[in-house]
Design an enzyme around this catalytic site. Sequence first.
Site, PDB file in Angstrom:
ATOM      1  N   ARG A  23       0.772  -1.329   0.010  1.00  0.00           N
ATOM      2  CA  ARG A  23      -0.005  -0.097  -0.058  1.00  0.00           C
ATOM      3  C   ARG A  23       0.662   1.195   0.085  1.00  0.00           C
ATOM      4  O   ARG A  23       0.202   2.271  -0.354  1.00  0.00           O
ATOM      5  CB  ARG A  23      -0.913   0.038   1.200  1.00  0.00           C
ATOM      6  CG  ARG A  23      -1.922  -1.126   1.132  1.00  0.00           C
ATOM      7  CD  ARG A  23      -2.650  -1.226   2.713  1.00  0.00           C
ATOM      8  NE  ARG A  23      -1.466  -1.498   3.695  1.00  0.00           N
ATOM      9  CZ  ARG A  23      -1.590  -1.197   4.926  1.00  0.00           C
ATOM     10  NH1 ARG A  23      -2.697  -0.660   5.347  1.00  0.00           N
ATOM     11  NH2 ARG A  23      -0.771  -1.535   5.872  1.00  0.00           N
ATOM     12  N   ARG A  63      21.051  27.237  -0.657  1.00  0.00           N
ATOM     13  CA  ARG A  63      20.593  28.203   0.673  1.00  0.00           C
ATOM     14  C   ARG A  63      21.439  28.137   1.658  1.00  0.00           C
ATOM     15  O   ARG A  63      21.961  27.052   2.058  1.00  0.00           O
ATOM     16  CB  ARG A  63      19.104  27.788   0.999  1.00  0.00           C
ATOM     17  CG  ARG A  63      18.097  28.180  -0.143  1.00  0.00           C
ATOM     18  CD  ARG A  63      16.684  27.847   0.402  1.00  0.00           C
ATOM     19  NE  ARG A  63      15.648  27.897  -0.526  1.00  0.00           N
ATOM     20  CZ  ARG A  63      14.874  28.857  -1.310  1.00  0.00           C
ATOM     21  NH1 ARG A  63      14.886  29.916  -0.417  1.00  0.00           N
ATOM     22  NH2 ARG A  63      13.939  28.736  -1.872  1.00  0.00           N
ATOM     23  N   HIS A  66      23.093  29.776   6.857  1.00  0.00           N
ATOM     24  CA  HIS A  66      22.652  30.664   7.839  1.00  0.00           C
ATOM     25  C   HIS A  66      22.666  30.292   9.305  1.00  0.00           C
ATOM     26  O   HIS A  66      22.837  29.228   9.622  1.00  0.00           O
ATOM     27  CB  HIS A  66      21.055  30.754   7.520  1.00  0.00           C
ATOM     28  CG  HIS A  66      20.838  31.136   6.125  1.00  0.00           C
ATOM     29  ND1 HIS A  66      19.541  30.627   5.438  1.00  0.00           N
ATOM     30  CD2 HIS A  66      21.531  31.957   5.204  1.00  0.00           C
ATOM     31  CE1 HIS A  66      19.594  31.185   4.022  1.00  0.00           C
ATOM     32  NE2 HIS A  66      20.753  31.950   3.835  1.00  0.00           N
ATOM     33  N   LYS A  76      18.002  23.249  14.879  1.00  0.00           N
ATOM     34  CA  LYS A  76      17.052  22.698  13.876  1.00  0.00           C
ATOM     35  C   LYS A  76      17.002  20.997  13.664  1.00  0.00           C
ATOM     36  O   LYS A  76      17.988  20.484  13.898  1.00  0.00           O
ATOM     37  CB  LYS A  76      17.362  23.214  12.461  1.00  0.00           C
ATOM     38  CG  LYS A  76      17.519  24.876  12.437  1.00  0.00           C
ATOM     39  CD  LYS A  76      17.845  25.086  11.166  1.00  0.00           C
ATOM     40  CE  LYS A  76      17.944  26.870  10.988  1.00  0.00           C
ATOM     41  NZ  LYS A  76      18.766  27.433   9.873  1.00  0.00           N
ATOM     42  N   HIS A 123      24.098  26.661   8.835  1.00  0.00           N
ATOM     43  CA  HIS A 123      23.284  25.626   8.164  1.00  0.00           C
ATOM     44  C   HIS A 123      22.814  26.043   6.549  1.00  0.00           C
ATOM     45  O   HIS A 123      22.534  27.175   6.495  1.00  0.00           O
ATOM     46  CB  HIS A 123      21.872  25.175   8.790  1.00  0.00           C
ATOM     47  CG  HIS A 123      21.078  24.468   8.149  1.00  0.00           C
ATOM     48  ND1 HIS A 123      19.950  24.779   7.456  1.00  0.00           N
ATOM     49  CD2 HIS A 123      21.093  23.131   7.539  1.00  0.00           C
ATOM     50  CE1 HIS A 123      19.538  23.929   6.970  1.00  0.00           C
ATOM     51  NE2 HIS A 123      20.089  22.783   6.973  1.00  0.00           N
ATOM     52  N   TYR A 136      11.938  22.086   8.135  1.00  0.00           N
ATOM     53  CA  TYR A 136      12.692  22.177   9.200  1.00  0.00           C
ATOM     54  C   TYR A 136      11.966  22.778  10.292  1.00  0.00           C
ATOM     55  O   TYR A 136      11.041  23.551  10.272  1.00  0.00           O
ATOM     56  CB  TYR A 136      14.179  22.645   9.153  1.00  0.00           C
ATOM     57  CG  TYR A 136      13.867  24.204   8.325  1.00  0.00           C
ATOM     58  CD1 TYR A 136      14.286  25.270   9.214  1.00  0.00           C
ATOM     59  CD2 TYR A 136      13.737  24.359   7.243  1.00  0.00           C
ATOM     60  CE1 TYR A 136      14.380  26.484   8.552  1.00  0.00           C
ATOM     61  CE2 TYR A 136      13.799  25.495   6.663  1.00  0.00           C
ATOM     62  CZ  TYR A 136      13.906  26.680   7.200  1.00  0.00           C
ATOM     63  OH  TYR A 136      13.891  27.778   6.742  1.00  0.00           O
ATOM     64  N   GLU A 147      20.131  37.639  12.099  1.00  0.00           N
ATOM     65  CA  GLU A 147      20.369  36.643  11.150  1.00  0.00           C
ATOM     66  C   GLU A 147      21.509  36.999  10.629  1.00  0.00           C
ATOM     67  O   GLU A 147      22.001  38.083  10.754  1.00  0.00           O
ATOM     68  CB  GLU A 147      19.290  36.452   9.949  1.00  0.00           C
ATOM     69  CG  GLU A 147      19.258  37.765   9.276  1.00  0.00           C
ATOM     70  CD  GLU A 147      18.134  37.779   8.058  1.00  0.00           C
ATOM     71  OE1 GLU A 147      18.609  38.604   7.070  1.00  0.00           O
ATOM     72  OE2 GLU A 147      17.440  36.884   7.708  1.00  0.00           O
ATOM     73  N   LYS A 173      21.241  38.222  -0.950  1.00  0.00           N
ATOM     74  CA  LYS A 173      21.780  38.270   0.543  1.00  0.00           C
ATOM     75  C   LYS A 173      22.944  37.090   0.752  1.00  0.00           C
ATOM     76  O   LYS A 173      23.974  37.386   1.194  1.00  0.00           O
ATOM     77  CB  LYS A 173      20.618  37.801   1.340  1.00  0.00           C
ATOM     78  CG  LYS A 173      20.911  38.060   2.750  1.00  0.00           C
ATOM     79  CD  LYS A 173      19.601  37.921   3.554  1.00  0.00           C
ATOM     80  CE  LYS A 173      18.850  36.911   3.465  1.00  0.00           C
ATOM     81  NZ  LYS A 173      17.691  36.717   4.482  1.00  0.00           N
ATOM     82  N   ASP A 174      22.687  35.698  -0.050  1.00  0.00           N
ATOM     83  CA  ASP A 174      23.633  34.722   0.412  1.00  0.00           C
ATOM     84  C   ASP A 174      25.020  35.025  -0.308  1.00  0.00           C
ATOM     85  O   ASP A 174      26.013  34.349  -0.063  1.00  0.00           O
ATOM     86  CB  ASP A 174      22.969  33.525  -0.166  1.00  0.00           C
ATOM     87  CG  ASP A 174      22.005  32.751   0.867  1.00  0.00           C
ATOM     88  OD1 ASP A 174      21.792  33.460   2.087  1.00  0.00           O
ATOM     89  OD2 ASP A 174      21.350  31.937   0.673  1.00  0.00           O
TER      90      ASP A 174
END
Length: 189
Positions: A23, A63, A66, A76, A123, A136, A147, A173-174
Amino acid sequence: MNIIKTDIDGLLILEPRVFADSRGYFFESFSERDFNAALEENGLDKVKFVQDNESMSSYGVMRGLHFQRPPYTQAKLVRCVRGAVLDVAVDLRKGSPTYGRHVAVELTEENHRQFFIPHGFAHGFSVLSQTAVFQYKCDNYYAPQSEGGISLLDDSLGIDWKIPVQEAILSEKDKKHPLLEDFDSPFGA
């Protein structure tokens, strides 16, 4: 749940018990009781998650890396529910014997693995599949004023993102995060 220790204290890979038949499958994706018991067994403090986040990204998106500065730091618990990502945590704890080192884990919808990242780590992730849905849990609310980040493309970190860097898709930003050597960590060991 199977707990896999990594080469860096505090970073844990969690593998749930998956029950599959004709299933489909079933597994318990989170149990606060079992999760905190696993943390305690590994010498870590209990965690109470207060916020769940989800992102969807296409192949080549990167990403991170951070973090949130004290007093808004976040632990996290991350997982990929569709597709595949390479998830990375970098130790930013001053005085840590593993400062600046990283652990990379492939998280996929097939392996159901989760990655626990405690306070004091940056991360990030790269998307390895056509698209990926990433979820997360965080133990603190997002605080934009706290940040921060480390450059995803910092060669000194030695991260193989498993995608050609020239094809990477980063936010503006990154692209502006500092290299590790130019960073003054707000985290104690």
